[in-house]
Design an enzyme around this catalytic site. Structure first.
Site, PDB file in Angstrom:
ATOM      1  N   CYS A  76       0.804  -1.222   0.000  1.00 55.83           N
ATOM      2  CA  CYS A  76       0.000   0.000   0.000  1.00 55.83           C
ATOM      3  C   CYS A  76       0.835   1.269   0.000  1.00 55.83           C
ATOM      4  O   CYS A  76       0.404   2.300  -0.526  1.00 55.83           O
ATOM      5  CB  CYS A  76      -0.977   0.008   1.170  1.00 55.83           C
ATOM      6  SG  CYS A  76      -0.223  -0.047   2.800  1.00 55.83           S
ATOM      7  N   HIS A 135      -2.662   1.323   7.019  1.00 60.65           N
ATOM      8  CA  HIS A 135      -2.905   1.484   5.586  1.00 60.65           C
ATOM      9  C   HIS A 135      -2.573   2.909   5.141  1.00 60.65           C
ATOM     10  O   HIS A 135      -2.874   3.874   5.841  1.00 60.65           O
ATOM     11  CB  HIS A 135      -4.377   1.164   5.300  1.00 60.65           C
ATOM     12  CG  HIS A 135      -4.743   1.163   3.862  1.00 60.65           C
ATOM     13  ND1 HIS A 135      -4.062   0.445   2.908  1.00 60.65           N
ATOM     14  CD2 HIS A 135      -5.741   1.809   3.202  1.00 60.65           C
ATOM     15  CE1 HIS A 135      -4.627   0.631   1.727  1.00 60.65           C
ATOM     16  NE2 HIS A 135      -5.641   1.452   1.882  1.00 60.65           N
TER      17      HIS A 135
END
Length: 322
Positions: free
Chosen positions: A88, A163
């Site tokens: 990510c 994230h």
């Protein structure tokens, strides 16, 4: 976002400006990243012009929470899905720099972006994470662990998942690029006057942070912006030619600070690349020979028991002593 599946070969990435700036340098992109500790105009002034914000947060599944903004299924720019674990950070960088018009970049990156033109987000994500050279650049400062605990029958523990996503302007609106979402999220248009897109993005980010408990430290924010060194060096040369000593002195201070920051990044990145297994083995062997290893083990167990007790007092999840 991290997960248990390491088969993809992508390693976890630290939310550190030196790591991101090194990745951008490898990609041939003349941008750097800096930590942000506040979003007010005065704090952001030293980083202007800012191209994007990279936001790291603890991922919590909450399907009942209303989503801010609206999905833009007809988004005409660059957007890639995250199709493998741990990618990510680089996906966030790609979704940001892929939407900066006229941005200089290395030939490999330019070829990759050109190759994915016309692909849907899922196919684009697969193409990006299948790129060996990009995965190697991503992993350069996140070496895999040299010690594996697989096969020892140890109980699995669930770790918090974090994230990376991006907030940035595109075609007059502020967008959120989250590789785990189906489409980019539009947070609406912004006023060109004043702070421009920054003011709109600030409201969106602060509203998101406000959903966490007061005092929570489950997120961090990075600014993606132009490397100021070329501009500062040019300004210094002009100030020296015009004999403007006061301005020249101020510019030299800023250049010195920027160079010192890069030296610190280089030092920290060298530590990340270093393999400490040999050192740890030699240290433990020396302690065993001197008879201090057993005491160190008992002291460590005592400290761990104290931490477990404190964690239980706070109502936290149980920790394993071993």
């Amino acid at each position: 976002m991290s997960g248990e599946d390491e088969s993809s070969g992508w390693q976890l990435t630290e939310s550190d400006p030196g790591v991101f700036s090194e990745l951008l340098k490898t990609l041939g992109v003349p941008l750097i990243v800096d930590d942000l500790y506040a979003l007010d105009a005065a704090s952001l002034a030293q980083f202007q012009p800012i191209s994007a914000f990279i936001f790291l947060f603890k991922w919590v599944q909450s399907p009942t929470s209303p989503m801010a903004g609206n999905f833009d299924s007809s988004f005409p720019g660059f957007f890639a899905h995250q199709v493998v674990n741990n990618a990510c950070a680089t996906l966030a960088v790609m979704n940001a720099i892929g939407n900066i018009s006229g941005l200089p970049m290395g030939s490999q990156l330019a070829d990759l972006i050109a190759f994915t033109t016309g692909m849907d987000p899922q196919m684009r994500g697969m193409a990006i994470t299948s790129s060996d050279w990009l995965r190697e650049a991503h992993n350069a400062l996140s070496p895999p662990s040299a010690i594996s605990l697989d096969g020892l029958g140890l109980p699995k523990t669930t770790e918090d998942a974090y994230h990376f996503i991006v907030y940035m302007p595109y075609l007059g609106s502020v967008y959120e690029f989250d590789g785990l979402k189906s489409n980019p999220i539009s947070h609406g248009t912004y006023e060109e006057s004043g702070e421009g897109w920054i003011a709109k993005a600030r409201d969106v980010i602060e509203a998101r942070i406000a959903t966490y408990p007061p005092g929570a430290l489950d997120f961090s924010l990075l600014a993606l912006h132009e490397d100021p060194l070329p501009s500062l060096t040019k300004q210094l040369d002009e100030a020296q030619k015009s004999n403007n000593g006061f301005i020249a002195e101020q510019l030299m201070v800023r250049i010195t600070n920027e160079n010192a920051k890069r030296e610190q990044w280089a030092f920290e990145n060298s530590l990340r690349r270093h393999n400490y297994v040999g050192f740890v083995h030699a240290l433990l062997s020396a302690m065993a020979k001197s008879g201090t290893l057993d005491k160190a083990k008992e002291d460590a167990r005592k400290v761990m028991k104290e931490r477990i007790a404190k964690q239980k007092e706070k109502g936290g999840a149980a920790m394993d002593e071993d």
